[in-house]
Write an enzyme that holds these catalytic residues in place. Sequence first.
Site, PDB file in Angstrom:
ATOM      1  N   CYS A  64       7.331  -0.508   5.869  1.00  0.00           N
ATOM      2  CA  CYS A  64       6.790   0.739   5.331  1.00  0.00           C
ATOM      3  C   CYS A  64       7.732   1.256   4.248  1.00  0.00           C
ATOM      4  CB  CYS A  64       6.651   1.765   6.447  1.00  0.00           C
ATOM      5  SG  CYS A  64       5.971   3.340   5.915  1.00  0.00           S
ATOM      6  N   LEU A  65       7.165   1.674   3.128  1.00  0.00           N
ATOM      7  CA  LEU A  65       7.984   2.201   2.043  1.00  0.00           C
ATOM      8  C   LEU A  65       8.684   3.493   2.430  1.00  0.00           C
ATOM      9  CD1 LEU A  65       5.542   1.464  -0.905  1.00  0.00           C
ATOM     10  CD2 LEU A  65       7.638   0.227  -0.326  1.00  0.00           C
ATOM     11  N   HIS A 114      -2.670   0.338   8.182  1.00  0.00           N
ATOM     12  CA  HIS A 114      -1.376   1.006   8.039  1.00  0.00           C
ATOM     13  C   HIS A 114      -1.524   2.260   7.170  1.00  0.00           C
ATOM     14  CE1 HIS A 114       3.144   0.865   7.495  1.00  0.00           C
ATOM     15  NE2 HIS A 114       2.799   1.616   6.458  1.00  0.00           N
ATOM     16  N   GLU A 115      -2.201   2.125   6.035  1.00  0.00           N
ATOM     17  CA  GLU A 115      -2.353   3.265   5.132  1.00  0.00           C
ATOM     18  C   GLU A 115      -3.256   4.339   5.724  1.00  0.00           C
ATOM     19  OE1 GLU A 115      -0.167   3.458   2.905  1.00  0.00           O
ATOM     20  OE2 GLU A 115       0.392   1.351   3.089  1.00  0.00           O
ATOM     21  N   GLY A 122       0.826  -1.195   0.000  1.00  0.00           N
ATOM     22  CA  GLY A 122       0.000   0.000   0.000  1.00  0.00           C
ATOM     23  C   GLY A 122       0.862   1.248   0.000  1.00  0.00           C
ATOM     24  N   GLN A 133       2.763   9.964   1.498  1.00  0.00           N
ATOM     25  CA  GLN A 133       4.065   9.369   1.220  1.00  0.00           C
ATOM     26  C   GLN A 133       4.674   9.868  -0.082  1.00  0.00           C
ATOM     27  OE1 GLN A 133       2.525   5.211   2.211  1.00  0.00           O
ATOM     28  NE2 GLN A 133       4.707   5.085   2.753  1.00  0.00           N
TER      29      GLN A 133
END
Length: 177
Positions: A94-95, A136-137, A46, A51
């Site tokens: 996490c990205l 999370h998102e 996601g 982000q």
Amino acid sequence: MTVIDIRKVGDPVLRQVAEPVTVFDAELHRLVDDLGETLAQSRGAGLAAPQIGVGLRVFAINPDLPGNDLGLDHLINPGLEFPDDEEQYGPEGCLSIPGIYLDTRRRLNVVARGLTKHGDPVQIVGAGLLARCIQHETDHLDGVLFIDRQDAEGQERILTTLREAAWTDARLQVSPH
């Protein structure tokens, strides 16, 4: 569609509460498409608009996540409900915090309601990894990172590790959330 650079922990936009989407136009469609393209390129589960530096309540999810029977690839202005008290505890990454994976407690089941990029209402019921991703998102839209969900000792270990990473901002801190 464009692949956008993903903001890393320490960037102030990741700590801001995103604004609700009120206009469903070509610009929003472009944002959703860019989120999807950037997510696909990064091979993540996601990606939230903050982000990529956009303070709107929009996120993309991988349509191939297990349990995503609708093949939903984005959600706008999400609201979450939890049908029960069951929890899951497992690895999460996490990205915006590359290379860090931590066991994180989340609700096992979630019902997410929101809108598509066309303004149509949509609901997705998720369990396991899909539920984890949606939570999370949604956290990203509230300025919360998954490291905030660790206990105090875990947070300090993470901050020490992150401060030593060459790509981070030395002013890192966890949120009180």
